[in-house]
Scaffold this motif. Sequence first.
Motif, PDB file in Angstrom:
ATOM      1  N   PHE A 147     -29.250 -64.322  32.594  1.00 32.60           N
ATOM      2  CA  PHE A 147     -29.730 -65.638  32.153  1.00 32.60           C
ATOM      3  C   PHE A 147     -28.580 -66.652  32.066  1.00 32.60           C
ATOM      4  N   GLY A 148     -27.770 -66.672  33.118  1.00 33.09           N
ATOM      5  CA  GLY A 148     -26.665 -67.629  33.134  1.00 33.09           C
ATOM      6  C   GLY A 148     -25.433 -67.151  32.394  1.00 33.09           C
ATOM      7  N   GLY A 149     -25.235 -65.840  32.299  1.00 36.77           N
ATOM      8  CA  GLY A 149     -24.059 -65.296  31.617  1.00 36.77           C
ATOM      9  C   GLY A 149     -24.186 -65.224  30.118  1.00 36.77           C
ATOM     10  N   LYS A 150     -25.423 -65.135  29.607  1.00 41.63           N
ATOM     11  CA  LYS A 150     -25.658 -65.117  28.161  1.00 41.63           C
ATOM     12  C   LYS A 150     -25.789 -63.695  27.631  1.00 41.63           C
ATOM     13  N   ASP A 151     -24.840 -62.831  27.961  1.00 38.54           N
ATOM     14  CA  ASP A 151     -24.849 -61.487  27.405  1.00 38.54           C
ATOM     15  C   ASP A 151     -23.425 -61.073  27.069  1.00 38.54           C
ATOM     16  N   ILE A 152     -23.267 -59.876  26.516  1.00 37.51           N
ATOM     17  CA  ILE A 152     -21.965 -59.455  26.006  1.00 37.51           C
ATOM     18  C   ILE A 152     -20.941 -59.272  27.123  1.00 37.51           C
ATOM     19  N   ALA A 153     -21.409 -59.007  28.347  1.00 35.17           N
ATOM     20  CA  ALA A 153     -20.479 -58.760  29.440  1.00 35.17           C
ATOM     21  C   ALA A 153     -19.856 -60.039  29.986  1.00 35.17           C
ATOM     22  N   PHE A 154     -20.591 -61.161  29.942  1.00 38.23           N
ATOM     23  CA  PHE A 154     -20.118 -62.365  30.614  1.00 38.23           C
ATOM     24  C   PHE A 154     -19.978 -63.574  29.703  1.00 38.23           C
ATOM     25  N   THR A 155     -20.391 -63.477  28.445  1.00 37.39           N
ATOM     26  CA  THR A 155     -20.193 -64.592  27.525  1.00 37.39           C
ATOM     27  C   THR A 155     -18.696 -64.787  27.264  1.00 37.39           C
ATOM     28  N   PRO A 156     -18.184 -66.008  27.338  1.00 33.91           N
ATOM     29  CA  PRO A 156     -16.756 -66.240  27.072  1.00 33.91           C
ATOM     30  C   PRO A 156     -16.383 -65.782  25.666  1.00 33.91           C
ATOM     31  N   TYR A 157     -15.142 -65.329  25.530  1.00 32.78           N
ATOM     32  CA  TYR A 157     -14.668 -64.863  24.232  1.00 32.78           C
ATOM     33  C   TYR A 157     -14.725 -65.992  23.213  1.00 32.78           C
ATOM     34  N   GLY A 158     -15.299 -65.697  22.060  1.00 34.74           N
ATOM     35  CA  GLY A 158     -15.440 -66.694  21.011  1.00 34.74           C
ATOM     36  C   GLY A 158     -16.449 -66.224  19.976  1.00 34.74           C
ATOM     37  N   PRO A 159     -16.914 -67.121  19.112  1.00 35.07           N
ATOM     38  CA  PRO A 159     -17.837 -66.732  18.037  1.00 35.07           C
ATOM     39  C   PRO A 159     -19.128 -66.091  18.562  1.00 35.07           C
ATOM     40  N   GLU A 160     -19.688 -66.651  19.658  1.00 34.10           N
ATOM     41  CA  GLU A 160     -20.935 -66.092  20.191  1.00 34.10           C
ATOM     42  C   GLU A 160     -20.724 -64.676  20.698  1.00 34.10           C
ATOM     43  N   TRP A 161     -19.604 -64.439  21.406  1.00 34.27           N
ATOM     44  CA  TRP A 161     -19.323 -63.100  21.908  1.00 34.27           C
ATOM     45  C   TRP A 161     -19.111 -62.123  20.755  1.00 34.27           C
ATOM     46  N   ARG A 162     -18.407 -62.546  19.712  1.00 39.91           N
ATOM     47  CA  ARG A 162     -18.172 -61.664  18.566  1.00 39.91           C
ATOM     48  C   ARG A 162     -19.489 -61.313  17.864  1.00 39.91           C
ATOM     49  N   MET A 163     -20.426 -62.266  17.810  1.00 36.65           N
ATOM     50  CA  MET A 163     -21.729 -61.983  17.223  1.00 36.65           C
ATOM     51  C   MET A 163     -22.485 -60.954  18.061  1.00 36.65           C
ATOM     52  N   LEU A 164     -22.465 -61.114  19.389  1.00 37.62           N
ATOM     53  CA  LEU A 164     -23.130 -60.150  20.272  1.00 37.62           C
ATOM     54  C   LEU A 164     -22.495 -58.766  20.143  1.00 37.62           C
ATOM     55  N   ARG A 165     -21.175 -58.740  20.035  1.00 37.40           N
ATOM     56  CA  ARG A 165     -20.490 -57.449  19.897  1.00 37.40           C
ATOM     57  C   ARG A 165     -20.873 -56.768  18.586  1.00 37.40           C
ATOM     58  N   ARG A 166     -20.991 -57.552  17.522  1.00 36.90           N
ATOM     59  CA  ARG A 166     -21.384 -56.971  16.236  1.00 36.90           C
ATOM     60  C   ARG A 166     -22.785 -56.362  16.311  1.00 36.90           C
ATOM     61  N   ILE A 167     -23.711 -57.071  16.971  1.00 37.79           N
ATOM     62  CA  ILE A 167     -25.086 -56.563  17.088  1.00 37.79           C
ATOM     63  C   ILE A 167     -25.135 -55.337  17.985  1.00 37.79           C
ATOM     64  N   PHE A 168     -24.461 -55.424  19.144  1.00 37.87           N
ATOM     65  CA  PHE A 168     -24.583 -54.370  20.145  1.00 37.87           C
ATOM     66  C   PHE A 168     -23.798 -53.117  19.774  1.00 37.87           C
ATOM     67  N   VAL A 169     -22.583 -53.302  19.282  1.00 36.76           N
ATOM     68  CA  VAL A 169     -21.707 -52.151  19.020  1.00 36.76           C
ATOM     69  C   VAL A 169     -21.871 -51.630  17.595  1.00 36.76           C
ATOM     70  N   HIS A 170     -21.757 -52.518  16.613  1.00 33.96           N
ATOM     71  CA  HIS A 170     -21.719 -52.074  15.222  1.00 33.96           C
ATOM     72  C   HIS A 170     -23.100 -51.759  14.650  1.00 33.96           C
TER      73      HIS A 170
END
Length: 277
Positions: free
Chosen positions: A111-134
């Motif tokens: 969807f235009g790079g809106k996932d954990i693999a392609f979202t630029p590093y920043g607050p949004e990526w950290r939120m995705l990482r928290r949901i997906f990993v933790h």
Amino acid sequence: MALITLYTVLIAVVAMSLLSLSFKKLRSTKVKLPPGPYGLPLVGYLPFLGRNIHQTFMELANIYGPIYKLSIGQKLFVLISCPTLAKEVVRDHDITFANRNPTIAALAFSFGGKDIAFTPYGPEWRMLRRIFVHEMQSNANLDAFYALRRNQVKKSIKDVYGKNGTTIDVGMLAYSTVINMITSMFWGGTLEGDIGANINAQFRDAVSELLIIWGKPNISDFFPFLASFDIQGIQGDMKRASRWIEKIFDFVIDQRNKNNTKISNKDFRFPLGVQRS
């Protein structure tokens, strides 16, 4: 003849414009780039890559050293080929190099790079990482799915035992086992029988098609101005494969919603510790 002449003139004008922009960009850059082959105008080193790209890269590394630049189409790449530099990139300065340059197929799937693999590093990526990993992949959640993974491995071993004396494709067996384990965790092992087998088979076929599309070279990735034309049809194929997977998920979620009060199994829709409403 008039049309041919007009097309020739248009192509020449576009080519000269792109060439002029390329030279301006090279002159205006203030970054000192590593050495590398020049290639051809517009296409860069693309015609010389060949089929065995890894061998070509190693041959260039022997000529230009462990770090060199390479122009492919309109994209400029910097390649490294030694453990020390790899450590610098992926560990010592990982945040600097954390962002990805997604392909056309990856953008269509995410969807235009809106996932954990392609979202630029920043607050949004950290939120995705928290949901997906933790949360989704926490030790507690993965431990809760241990029985499902064990059952799938048992089924694979039983299948191998039943084919004693025949040829077995070990790669396909391992792939099917992993996909079956993933789907079991996705829908909590609640889709059994013919429905479960059919959904698992569809998901496996959809993922296989997606990976094939993802791995195809796409000229639009090297010449972004061609992306809107989708010359090879890769963007359209990826969107169709993505919709196929979405339909499978929609079906499974609908089945779980219909039987919500009767099902106690945990899955990724209801991870461990999350209460149902």
